[in-house]
Motif scaffolding. Structure first.
Motif, short mmCIF file in Angstrom:
data_model
loop_
_atom_site.label_atom_id
_atom_site.label_comp_id
_atom_site.label_asym_id
_atom_site.label_seq_id
_atom_site.Cartn_x
_atom_site.Cartn_y
_atom_site.Cartn_z
N PHE A 119 30.36 3.13 -17.13
CA PHE A 119 30.02 1.94 -18.27
C PHE A 119 28.57 2.01 -17.96
O PHE A 119 28.19 1.83 -19.42
CB PHE A 119 30.57 0.89 -17.55
CG PHE A 119 30.65 -0.34 -18.51
CD1 PHE A 119 31.56 -0.21 -19.71
CD2 PHE A 119 29.88 -1.35 -18.34
CE1 PHE A 119 31.59 -1.35 -20.45
CE2 PHE A 119 29.86 -2.52 -19.47
CZ PHE A 119 30.90 -2.54 -20.43
N TYR A 120 27.61 2.05 -17.24
CA TYR A 120 26.26 1.94 -17.18
C TYR A 120 25.74 2.96 -18.20
O TYR A 120 24.71 2.95 -19.17
CB TYR A 120 25.85 1.93 -15.94
CG TYR A 120 24.32 2.16 -16.00
CD1 TYR A 120 23.52 1.07 -16.49
CD2 TYR A 120 23.46 3.30 -15.55
CE1 TYR A 120 21.93 1.18 -16.32
CE2 TYR A 120 22.32 3.39 -15.47
CZ TYR A 120 21.42 2.40 -16.05
OH TYR A 120 20.18 2.48 -16.13
N LEU A 121 26.05 4.34 -17.96
CA LEU A 121 25.70 5.55 -18.67
C LEU A 121 26.00 5.58 -20.14
O LEU A 121 25.27 6.33 -20.91
CB LEU A 121 25.99 6.76 -17.90
CG LEU A 121 25.40 6.88 -16.45
CD1 LEU A 121 26.12 8.27 -15.96
CD2 LEU A 121 23.96 7.12 -16.51
N MET A 122 27.22 4.88 -20.31
CA MET A 122 27.85 5.13 -21.80
C MET A 122 27.51 4.02 -22.47
O MET A 122 27.20 4.39 -23.80
CB MET A 122 29.07 5.49 -21.55
CG MET A 122 29.90 6.45 -20.76
SD MET A 122 30.20 8.00 -21.76
CE MET A 122 30.93 7.62 -23.12
N TRP A 163 25.35 0.62 -21.25
CA TRP A 163 23.99 -0.29 -21.28
C TRP A 163 23.01 0.47 -21.36
O TRP A 163 22.04 -0.05 -22.12
CB TRP A 163 24.26 -0.67 -19.98
CG TRP A 163 25.00 -2.05 -19.71
CD1 TRP A 163 25.69 -2.59 -20.51
CD2 TRP A 163 25.78 -2.15 -18.46
NE1 TRP A 163 26.47 -3.72 -19.79
CE2 TRP A 163 26.75 -3.18 -18.63
CE3 TRP A 163 25.80 -1.75 -17.03
CZ2 TRP A 163 27.27 -3.98 -17.61
CZ3 TRP A 163 26.61 -2.57 -16.03
CH2 TRP A 163 27.34 -3.53 -16.43
N ARG A 164 22.97 1.73 -20.88
CA ARG A 164 21.57 2.43 -21.06
C ARG A 164 21.14 2.99 -22.56
O ARG A 164 20.27 2.43 -22.83
CB ARG A 164 21.61 3.73 -20.08
CG ARG A 164 20.29 4.47 -19.89
CD ARG A 164 20.44 5.55 -18.91
NE ARG A 164 19.25 6.08 -18.68
CZ ARG A 164 19.27 7.57 -18.84
NH1 ARG A 164 20.28 8.28 -19.17
NH2 ARG A 164 18.29 8.25 -18.84
N PRO A 165 22.25 3.42 -23.28
CA PRO A 165 21.74 3.40 -24.71
C PRO A 165 21.44 2.33 -25.55
O PRO A 165 20.50 2.57 -26.29
CB PRO A 165 23.06 4.47 -25.25
CG PRO A 165 23.72 5.01 -23.87
CD PRO A 165 23.34 3.98 -22.80
N GLN A 166 22.06 1.21 -25.17
CA GLN A 166 21.92 0.22 -26.08
C GLN A 166 20.74 -0.50 -25.74
O GLN A 166 19.66 -0.90 -26.43
CB GLN A 166 22.87 -0.88 -25.69
CG GLN A 166 22.54 -2.18 -26.38
CD GLN A 166 22.61 -2.25 -27.86
OE1 GLN A 166 23.17 -1.27 -28.47
NE2 GLN A 166 21.86 -2.78 -28.46
N SER A 167 20.15 -0.38 -24.16
CA SER A 167 18.61 -1.05 -24.02
C SER A 167 17.58 -0.02 -24.35
O SER A 167 16.59 -0.32 -24.95
CB SER A 167 18.79 -1.07 -22.41
OG SER A 167 18.69 0.14 -21.63
N GLU A 211 13.17 0.66 -28.73
CA GLU A 211 12.77 1.52 -29.65
C GLU A 211 12.60 0.43 -30.86
O GLU A 211 11.49 0.35 -31.68
CB GLU A 211 13.50 2.53 -30.10
CG GLU A 211 13.45 3.64 -29.11
CD GLU A 211 14.51 4.66 -29.35
OE1 GLU A 211 15.40 4.46 -30.55
OE2 GLU A 211 14.37 5.74 -28.73
N HIS A 212 13.24 -0.50 -31.19
CA HIS A 212 13.46 -1.48 -32.24
C HIS A 212 12.11 -2.43 -32.06
O HIS A 212 11.43 -2.80 -32.90
CB HIS A 212 14.65 -2.16 -32.28
CG HIS A 212 14.69 -2.98 -33.52
ND1 HIS A 212 14.70 -4.27 -33.49
CD2 HIS A 212 14.82 -2.75 -34.93
CE1 HIS A 212 14.33 -4.73 -34.96
NE2 HIS A 212 14.88 -3.90 -35.70
#
Length: 110
Positions: free
Chosen positions: A35-38, A40-44, A49-50
């Motif tokens: 769940f973290y790798l798929m 939380w990490r990409p969203q953060s 970047e934004h």
């Protein structure tokens, strides 16, 4: 009558229940890691970047808003940005509405 009743065999205590509990804990832990790798990490990473994009906005930058409006930045304040979409037409919008910074000359090429 003893020949009609089969003998019951008992399991040894402790072997099956303990192994199952360890497997369940590992399975739940693996789900949290996945769940973290798929998610939380990409969203953060996208959020970071934004934030960097919005913090780096300056006068003269060409931007694309989340509403699909192309324009050139004419003024930047702490919370708002003024975008010129046509000659003499300026829109004030929140910085968070800026979706992407475009390369210089993009608006002229369209």
């Amino acid at each position: 009558m003893d020949f009609l009743i089969s003998t019951a065999h008992a399991q040894q205590a402790g072997g099956g229940a303990q192994g199952s509990a360890i497997f369940n804990l590992l399975f739940i832990g693996g789900m949290f890691v996945l769940f973290y790798l798929m998610l939380w990490r990409p969203q953060s990473k996208r959020a970071k970047e934004h934030r960097e994009l919005v913090a780096g906005l300056g006068k003269g930058d060409e931007v694309l808003t989340s509403g699909g409006i192309l324009g050139k930045v004419t003024n930047v304040t702490e919370e708002y940005v003024t975008v010129e979409v046509a000659e003499g037409v300026q829109l004030n919008m929140q910085k968070s509405a800026v979706a992407a910074a475009l390369p210089k000359g993009t608006i002229k090429s369209i």
